[in-house]
Design a protein around this motif. Structure first.
Motif, PDB file in Angstrom:
ATOM      1  N   VAL A 759       0.839  -1.198   0.000  1.00 55.05           N
ATOM      2  CA  VAL A 759       0.000   0.000   0.000  1.00 55.05           C
ATOM      3  C   VAL A 759       0.875   1.250   0.000  1.00 55.05           C
ATOM      4  CG1 VAL A 759      -1.569   1.375   1.434  1.00 55.05           C
ATOM      5  CG2 VAL A 759      -2.043  -1.049   1.023  1.00 55.05           C
ATOM      6  N   GLU A 760       1.947   1.243   0.767  1.00 57.82           N
ATOM      7  CA  GLU A 760       2.850   2.391   0.801  1.00 57.82           C
ATOM      8  C   GLU A 760       3.533   2.586  -0.538  1.00 57.82           C
ATOM      9  OE1 GLU A 760       5.414   1.454   4.022  1.00 57.82           O
ATOM     10  OE2 GLU A 760       3.996   2.028   5.570  1.00 57.82           O
ATOM     11  N   ARG A 761       3.973   1.506  -1.143  1.00 58.27           N
ATOM     12  CA  ARG A 761       4.640   1.630  -2.446  1.00 58.27           C
ATOM     13  C   ARG A 761       3.687   2.138  -3.520  1.00 58.27           C
ATOM     14  NH1 ARG A 761       9.677   0.364  -2.886  1.00 58.27           N
ATOM     15  NH2 ARG A 761      10.666  -1.195  -1.565  1.00 58.27           N
ATOM     16  N   LEU A 762       2.463   1.626  -3.500  1.00 57.05           N
ATOM     17  CA  LEU A 762       1.493   1.999  -4.527  1.00 57.05           C
ATOM     18  C   LEU A 762       0.774   3.297  -4.200  1.00 57.05           C
ATOM     19  CD1 LEU A 762       0.004  -1.564  -5.088  1.00 57.05           C
ATOM     20  CD2 LEU A 762       1.308  -0.243  -6.771  1.00 57.05           C
ATOM     21  N   GLN A 763       1.007   3.822  -2.986  1.00 59.10           N
ATOM     22  CA  GLN A 763       0.387   5.069  -2.541  1.00 59.10           C
ATOM     23  C   GLN A 763      -1.140   4.977  -2.618  1.00 59.10           C
ATOM     24  OE1 GLN A 763       2.275   8.140  -4.914  1.00 59.10           O
ATOM     25  NE2 GLN A 763       3.989   8.259  -3.479  1.00 59.10           N
ATOM     26  N   ASN A 819       5.903  -2.875  -8.629  1.00 66.99           N
ATOM     27  CA  ASN A 819       6.212  -2.429  -7.267  1.00 66.99           C
ATOM     28  C   ASN A 819       6.507  -3.599  -6.339  1.00 66.99           C
ATOM     29  OD1 ASN A 819       5.699   0.704  -6.822  1.00 66.99           O
ATOM     30  ND2 ASN A 819       4.264  -0.009  -8.380  1.00 66.99           N
ATOM     31  N   TYR A 820       5.850  -4.712  -6.579  1.00 68.68           N
ATOM     32  CA  TYR A 820       6.144  -5.892  -5.762  1.00 68.68           C
ATOM     33  C   TYR A 820       7.592  -6.336  -5.944  1.00 68.68           C
ATOM     34  CZ  TYR A 820       6.204 -10.767  -4.274  1.00 68.68           C
ATOM     35  OH  TYR A 820       6.538 -11.959  -3.666  1.00 68.68           O
ATOM     36  N   GLY A 989       9.644  15.027   2.215  1.00 69.92           N
ATOM     37  CA  GLY A 989       8.703  13.920   2.378  1.00 69.92           C
ATOM     38  C   GLY A 989       9.226  12.876   3.341  1.00 69.92           C
ATOM     39  N   LEU A 990       8.315  12.304   4.103  1.00 70.14           N
ATOM     40  CA  LEU A 990       8.695  11.217   5.010  1.00 70.14           C
ATOM     41  C   LEU A 990       8.676   9.906   4.243  1.00 70.14           C
ATOM     42  CD1 LEU A 990       6.808  12.071   8.310  1.00 70.14           C
ATOM     43  CD2 LEU A 990       9.175  12.537   7.693  1.00 70.14           C
ATOM     44  N   VAL A 991       9.796   9.229   4.239  1.00 73.14           N
ATOM     45  CA  VAL A 991       9.868   7.922   3.606  1.00 73.14           C
ATOM     46  C   VAL A 991       9.309   6.886   4.563  1.00 73.14           C
ATOM     47  CG1 VAL A 991      11.413   6.217   2.600  1.00 73.14           C
ATOM     48  CG2 VAL A 991      11.873   8.649   2.300  1.00 73.14           C
ATOM     49  N   SER A 992       8.559   5.933   4.038  1.00 69.38           N
ATOM     50  CA  SER A 992       7.885   4.970   4.905  1.00 69.38           C
ATOM     51  C   SER A 992       8.872   4.167   5.728  1.00 69.38           C
ATOM     52  CB  SER A 992       7.045   4.017   4.060  1.00 69.38           C
ATOM     53  OG  SER A 992       7.881   3.170   3.316  1.00 69.38           O
ATOM     54  N   ASP A 993       8.386   3.750   6.913  1.00 67.15           N
ATOM     55  CA  ASP A 993       9.221   2.982   7.823  1.00 67.15           C
ATOM     56  C   ASP A 993       9.683   1.676   7.199  1.00 67.15           C
ATOM     57  OD1 ASP A 993       8.813   4.906   9.737  1.00 67.15           O
ATOM     58  OD2 ASP A 993       7.065   3.919  10.595  1.00 67.15           O
ATOM     59  N   SER A 994       8.762   0.967   6.562  1.00 67.21           N
ATOM     60  CA  SER A 994       9.108  -0.348   6.042  1.00 67.21           C
ATOM     61  C   SER A 994      10.169  -0.245   4.947  1.00 67.21           C
ATOM     62  CB  SER A 994       7.873  -1.039   5.480  1.00 67.21           C
ATOM     63  OG  SER A 994       7.313  -0.281   4.436  1.00 67.21           O
ATOM     64  N   MET A 995      10.116   0.845   4.176  1.00 64.37           N
ATOM     65  CA  MET A 995      11.113   1.012   3.126  1.00 64.37           C
ATOM     66  C   MET A 995      12.503   1.205   3.714  1.00 64.37           C
ATOM     67  SD  MET A 995       8.891   3.420   0.581  1.00 64.37           S
ATOM     68  CE  MET A 995      10.288   3.841  -0.418  1.00 64.37           C
ATOM     69  N   VAL A 996      12.582   1.972   4.790  1.00 54.27           N
ATOM     70  CA  VAL A 996      13.875   2.164   5.442  1.00 54.27           C
ATOM     71  C   VAL A 996      14.364   0.853   6.029  1.00 54.27           C
ATOM     72  CG1 VAL A 996      15.086   3.334   7.299  1.00 54.27           C
ATOM     73  CG2 VAL A 996      13.426   4.585   5.926  1.00 54.27           C
ATOM     74  N   SER A1010       8.979   3.873  -4.637  1.00 50.35           N
ATOM     75  CA  SER A1010       8.139   4.107  -5.802  1.00 50.35           C
ATOM     76  C   SER A1010       7.557   5.501  -5.792  1.00 50.35           C
ATOM     77  CB  SER A1010       7.016   3.075  -5.826  1.00 50.35           C
ATOM     78  OG  SER A1010       6.176   3.269  -4.721  1.00 50.35           O
ATOM     79  N   SER A1011       7.909   6.255  -4.771  1.00 50.31           N
ATOM     80  CA  SER A1011       7.332   7.585  -4.648  1.00 50.31           C
ATOM     81  C   SER A1011       7.740   8.451  -5.818  1.00 50.31           C
ATOM     82  CB  SER A1011       7.800   8.224  -3.329  1.00 50.31           C
ATOM     83  OG  SER A1011       7.313   9.528  -3.240  1.00 50.31           O
ATOM     84  N   GLY A1012       6.752   8.838  -6.613  1.00 52.10           N
ATOM     85  CA  GLY A1012       7.021   9.716  -7.725  1.00 52.10           C
ATOM     86  C   GLY A1012       7.692   9.059  -8.906  1.00 52.10           C
ATOM     87  N   ALA A1013       7.937   7.743  -8.835  1.00 56.35           N
ATOM     88  CA  ALA A1013       8.623   7.070  -9.926  1.00 56.35           C
ATOM     89  C   ALA A1013       7.626   6.737 -11.018  1.00 56.35           C
ATOM     90  CB  ALA A1013       9.302   5.798  -9.421  1.00 56.35           C
ATOM     91  N   PRO A1014       7.905   7.124 -12.262  1.00 57.32           N
ATOM     92  CA  PRO A1014       6.989   6.791 -13.344  1.00 57.32           C
ATOM     93  C   PRO A1014       7.005   5.289 -13.599  1.00 57.32           C
ATOM     94  CG  PRO A1014       9.025   7.706 -14.208  1.00 57.32           C
ATOM     95  CD  PRO A1014       9.097   7.825 -12.726  1.00 57.32           C
ATOM     96  N   LEU A1015       5.833   4.740 -13.901  1.00 53.19           N
ATOM     97  CA  LEU A1015       5.734   3.331 -14.206  1.00 53.19           C
ATOM     98  C   LEU A1015       6.349   3.070 -15.555  1.00 53.19           C
ATOM     99  CD1 LEU A1015       4.650   0.550 -13.514  1.00 53.19           C
ATOM    100  CD2 LEU A1015       2.533   1.154 -14.659  1.00 53.19           C
TER     101      LEU A1015
END
Length: 1022
Positions: A759-763, A819-820, A989-996, A1010-1015
């Motif tokens: 969910v965080e990756r896909l926003q 994203n997966y 921007g705050l990067v998600s905890d799980s990503m860190v 995936s934040s702001g990354a074009p598909l």
């Protein structure tokens, strides 16, 4: 409300243009590209013909998705398989291999592939062509192919070559340096560098071949370094013998070289001296050099060294003799690689070699070939972390029960340093213990209904001998001075057996003590006479020893195969094991929890899992499907059977008595044919309520105190009770029902973590997260059979797409997979190869009339199996559907049955906050929230610091206030800001905890935001 849409086949798979042309191209590749003889070509063409249909239907899932790229991979897979699976089949086959000299490196160069991409893509070939390989080459083909071992070996060699380059550079000049121009023969430092690597490979092949592991190989490299230091001409040195920081061990006789190297590189002096003896024997035998006592030699190289116990070889590395020595070592290695056909390990010291291109072997499991394999990188405070083998270290981790261990400065962890530190724990904490039960443990064993001490001792020796076998003398024949080296593997096996034995007795005693306190009794007959319990404990101890040494030839789940248990059994003792061994190093705790996560996500769902035996009791309506698919576990082999298989005899002790009937129901496991099979076999078991560490808590283990404030676990005796017995805790449930409910609860927790990360990756919105989580729970409870023979991520990915469609979101399956693939737990096989039983699918409403079993891509699975099964559940999630209440009782469908005591549908859990948190989008600044448990200590007058900085500093430490000011200035740029850190700007921007957290486990750049990354426009299965 319209029904949920099927997944669009948005990625039309390209196919090989013409099957006959593919045959022609493969024949040309064999004859002209590799110059194979007729017999080899015929064997290869036969396997290619039988697997060609798999290639034609999976083009887009390999390489960059083109038919040309897929063919190159498939050609290499076929030839590697033929080479590995036919070379030992018969004498004529061996002669054929010797004539062709076909090696993996030749295959890869001809196919224009690198090792990393080949080894990562090979797993797909193994899964999809497995049945064909089994039919052609026998059921043991997987053990002979050694695909996983090949990848692990290449990864380890990459690590060791970088380590060797570093330590060589610490003592000698740059590799491109050369001697004076007036020398007769020009010798470069690189020649000595290569000599050392070749000597190491000879040592590895002749002495360590059965139990190749990182710790032993590191000791080997340090011994080679010692030989180089006293033999390489002094003009190539870049050290001063009087440098006290390097040569810390001195006496009146001079510098103690080996003791100093042990101090620097954290190795065992005893082990190093033994390895030096083997290396010296190699030099004498292969290079025909005469060893001399260093104390009797006068040479510049030995000045100021304590020469006692050192061996010196005259003219070993002088410029006139070095070229011939190099040639001899090259030829010796050529013979070995020519006969075995394995990877040419010499290439690892040549960083420019094309076979080492495209990233590192120790990164994530997703191939990096092609532009579409390049992911967004995430900044990490642990840039030096190479892989899960080398997690981040903190000052607190240096203790770990190791006497006298200190860590005065924050050193970057590497795979080698991590392994050597953990090995030191075994050496200093476990090895000094007695190799027998302590007096307290003996009292527990004697307090049972009868004294079982002799049974426990006998079982321990049999099981550990099965895990760490000793080869009969003469089994591997090496001539001359290398005969002593033949004992190296047996010595290693004996040392590992002792370590595992002592660890087992230590933890068993602690468990008995805790169990006695819980039960207020010292008679623990029910637990201590349970065969599976002891085997699980022994397997856990042995696995930790193997993990400490990073043993390439004994990868998990091999330990399960040799003990006759399953991963489901092992899971029951993991949490208790961690609880009762407080000195266990952080890296070993992480290893146990990573094994547990592997179990939860897929192992327990595979065919032959003992989980199915419990599930059949807990949910009788599922038993027909379980039996039809043949999922039940087989009986566990008896201890006497294992003893016979390993020709074990022990002092005439009588066999272990037959277990009571409730301990040995017909539903046990015992098939030991394949690790893939074994990790999922065994009979029903009760999983205790705290026997699984929480998947959420597992993710926090690297960053938190492991002595968590959890309630004490229930008695272990109940965890190993018969599944059909009433639950000792009451409630009217059988042990199987309780165990399955607890197990499902752990699956749901792990699913929550995975769903939250996606969910965080896909926003996506929190409502989507709730719906996906709710659907996942409903499927687990009502359509449990969808999990059979599958990975839980396959169900989660389908849940995301189904919820997106029913919620009318613009989210494609391609974007979900894209994203997966960035998730640290991603395995390409998850979306490339999903098990399908077409007879079950037809009964559930699948449209295509196919027969048998198959593996398909995830889109086909979604359309043909998932949607027909869960469509009613999806409709309820839509705007016009019924709201899914958290307390609503799930309906019972025609194939799956809801267990009355199973977990109710619950709202999304509150996951603990992950630390550290990245607080800047443009700077590597991370903040950890202050834990309430630390508040009192910080407020006290004795506290000297209110924060800790972890990672590489941009400047020398000055003071807390100045360091915080520097961080503040870096965050806020050139703006004149006074006060606290500014986290409120829109551009921060705050990067998600799980990503860190995930980035701390991955090689830098292998996972990304995936934040702001074009598909990217790419094929789904690539």
């Amino acid at each position: 409300m319209s029904p949920p849409a099927a997944a669009d086949m948005e990625d039309v798979k390209p196919s090989v243009d013409n099957a006959d042309q593919a045959d022609s191209r493969f024949a040309d590749f064999c004859k002209n590209g590799l110059a194979l003889d007729e017999k080899s070509c015929k064997e290869a063409m036969n396997l290619f013909g039988k697997t060609k249909h798999i290639l034609l239907t999976n083009v887009s899932s390999m390489g960059n998705g083109t038919s040309e790229d897929a063919e190159r991979y498939w050609f290499a897979f076929i030839l590697y398989s033929v080479k590995r699976l036919t070379q030992n089949s018969e004498e004529s086959g061996q002669e054929e291999v010797e004539n062709t000299g076909l090696t993996l490196c030749r295959i890869l160069r001809a196919a224009n592939l690198n090792i990393a991409d080949f080894s990562k893509e090979l797993s797909q070939f193994v899964v999809k062509a497995g049945q064909i390989l089994s039919n052609l080459y026998g059921t043991d083909w997987e053990n002979r192919l050694k695909a996983k071992e090949m990848h692990a070996n290449a990864t380890q060699l990459e690590i060791l070559s970088k380590y060797y380059k570093r330590i060589f550079g610490e003592f000698f000049v740059a590799p491109d340096a050369n001697v004076e121009k007036n020398s007769i023969v020009t010798v470069h430092a690189s020649d000595y560098h290569r000599f050392g690597w070749l000597l190491f490979l000879a040592l590895r092949a002749h002495a360590f071949s059965r139990f190749i592991n990182l710790v032993t190989c590191t000791n080997g490299l340090i011994s080679i370094l010692a030989i180089l230091i006293i033999h390489v001409p002094a003009r190539f040195r870049n050290f001063n013998i009087n440098d006290s920081s390097r040569f810390v061990k001195k006496s009146s006789k001079g510098v103690d070289l080996l003791a100093s190297l042990c101090k620097i590189y954290n190795t065992s002096e005893d082990e190093l001296r033994k390895t030096m003896e083997i290396a010296n024997s190699l030099i004498a035998d292969i290079l025909k050099k005469k060893p001399c006592l260093a104390s009797e030699c006068e040479t510049e190289n030995l000045e100021n060294f304590d020469r006692d116990s050192l061996t010196y070889f005259k003219d070993l590395m002088e410029e006139l003799s070095l070229p011939s020595s190099l040639n001899i070592l090259e030829k010796d290695y050529d013979v070995m690689i020519h006969d075995k056909g394995e990877l040419d390990e010499r290439l690892f010291i040549n960083e420019d070699d094309s076979l080492l291109a495209s990233g590192t072997l120790s990164g994530s499991s997703v191939s990096a070939s092609g532009l579409k394999r390049k992911f967004d990188s995430i900044a990490s405070p642990a840039k030096t972390v190479m892989s899960p083998l080398s997690p981040h270290r903190s000052p607190a981790s240096s203790a770990n029960g190791i006497p006298g261990s200190t860590n005065s400065k924050m050193a970057a962890a590497t795979p080698v340093s991590t392994a050597m530190t953990t090995a030191k724990w075994l050496r200093t904490v476990i090895s000094p213990l007695a190799p027998k039960p302590s007096q307290e443990l003996e009292r527990f064993l004697a307090s049972c209904d009868r004294d079982i001490t002799s049974d426990v001792v006998r079982r321990t020796l049999i099981i550990l001998q099965a895990i760490f076998p000793s080869s009969p003398l003469g089994e591997r024949c090496v001539t001359g001075g290398l005969q002593s080296a033949n004992l190296m593997d047996n010595i290693w096996a004996e040392q590992r057996r002792l370590e595992a034995l002592k660890l087992y007795y230590r933890v068993l005693e602690a468990m008995c003590r805790a169990e006695a306190q819980t039960l207020h009794a010292t008679n623990l007959t029910s637990l201590l006479t349970n065969e599976r319990f002891h085997r699980c404990m022994l397997a856990c101890s042995a696995e930790l020893v193997l993990a400490t040494h990073k043993t390439v030839t004994m990868l998990f789940p091999a330990v399960l195969e040799r003990t006759g248990i399953t991963a489901f059994d092992l899971s029951k003792v993991i949490e208790s094991f961690i609880r009762h061994e407080e000195s266990l190093p952080r890296e070993l705790r992480r290893h146990l929890n990573s094994l547990e996560e592997r179990l939860l996500e897929s192992m327990v769902w595979e065919k032959g899992s003992s989980m199915y035996n419990s599930l059949a009791v807990a949910r009788p309506a599922l038993s027909a499907e379980i039996n039809r698919l043949g999922l039940l576990a087989e009986p566990m082999p008896s201890l006497d059977e294992i003893a016979i298989n390993i020709n074990f005899s022990y002092g005439g002790l009588p066999p272990v008595p037959t277990l009571p009937k409730f301990e040995t129901s017909p539903i046990q496991n015992g098939d030991t044919r394949s690790p893939k099979r074994l990790c999922t076999e065994h009979r029903n078991v009760l999983v205790e309520r705290n026997s699984f560490a929480s998947p959420v808590k597992d993710r926090l283990l690297p960053f938190s105190n492991l002595k968590s404030k959890l309630p004490p676990p229930p008695p272990l005796q109940s965890a190993f009770a018969s599944p059909t017995k009433p639950n000792p805790g009451g409630g009217g449930e059988t042990c199987a029902e309780t165990g399955i409910n607890i197990f499902f609860g752990k699956i749901i927790k792990l699913g929550a973590v995975r769903i939250s990360g996606m969910v965080e990756r896909l926003q996506l919105s929190q409502q989507i997260r709730e719906n996906v989580y709710c659907l996942f729970q409903r499927i687990l409870n009502q359509w449990t059979s969808l999990f059979f023979n599958r990975h839980i991520d396959q169900i989660i990915l389908c849940c995301f797409y189904g919820v997106a469609k029913i919620s009318q979101l613009s989210l494609t399956f391609r974007e979900i997979i894209y994203n997966y693939r960035k998730q640290p737990h991603c395995k390409p096989q998850v979306f490339r190869s999903v098990f399908v039983d077409w007879s079950s699918a037809r009964r559930n409403g699948a449209c295509k009339q196919r027969i048998g079993q198959d593996h398909v891509d995830i889109i086909s699975f979604y359309n043909e199996v998932f949607i027909p099964s869960v469509k009613p559940l999806l409709v309820e999630l839509g705007p016009g559907g019924a709201t899914m209440k958290s307390d609503r009782k799930p309906e019972v469908n025609k194939n799956d049955a809801h267990c009355p005591g199973s977990p109710k549908i619950s709202p999304f859990p509150s996951l603990p906050d992950m630390s550290p948190k990245k607080v800047s989008a443009s700077h590597n600044v991370y903040v950890s929230p202050l834990r309430s448990s630390k508040m009192d200590a910080l407020i006290s007058h004795s506290s000297k610091s209110y924060y800790a900085c972890v990672g590489e500093s941009t400047h020398a430490y000055q003071s807390p206030s100045k360091d915080l000011t520097a961080i503040n200035n870096r965050l806020n740029g050139n703006r004149k800001v006074r006060g606290a850190l500014n986290f409120d700007d829109a551009d921060v921007g705050l990067v998600s905890d799980s990503m860190v957290a995930n980035s701390l486990y991955q090689q830098n750049g292998s996972s990304g935001s995936s934040s702001g990354a074009p598909l990217k426009s790419e094929l789904l299965d690539s």
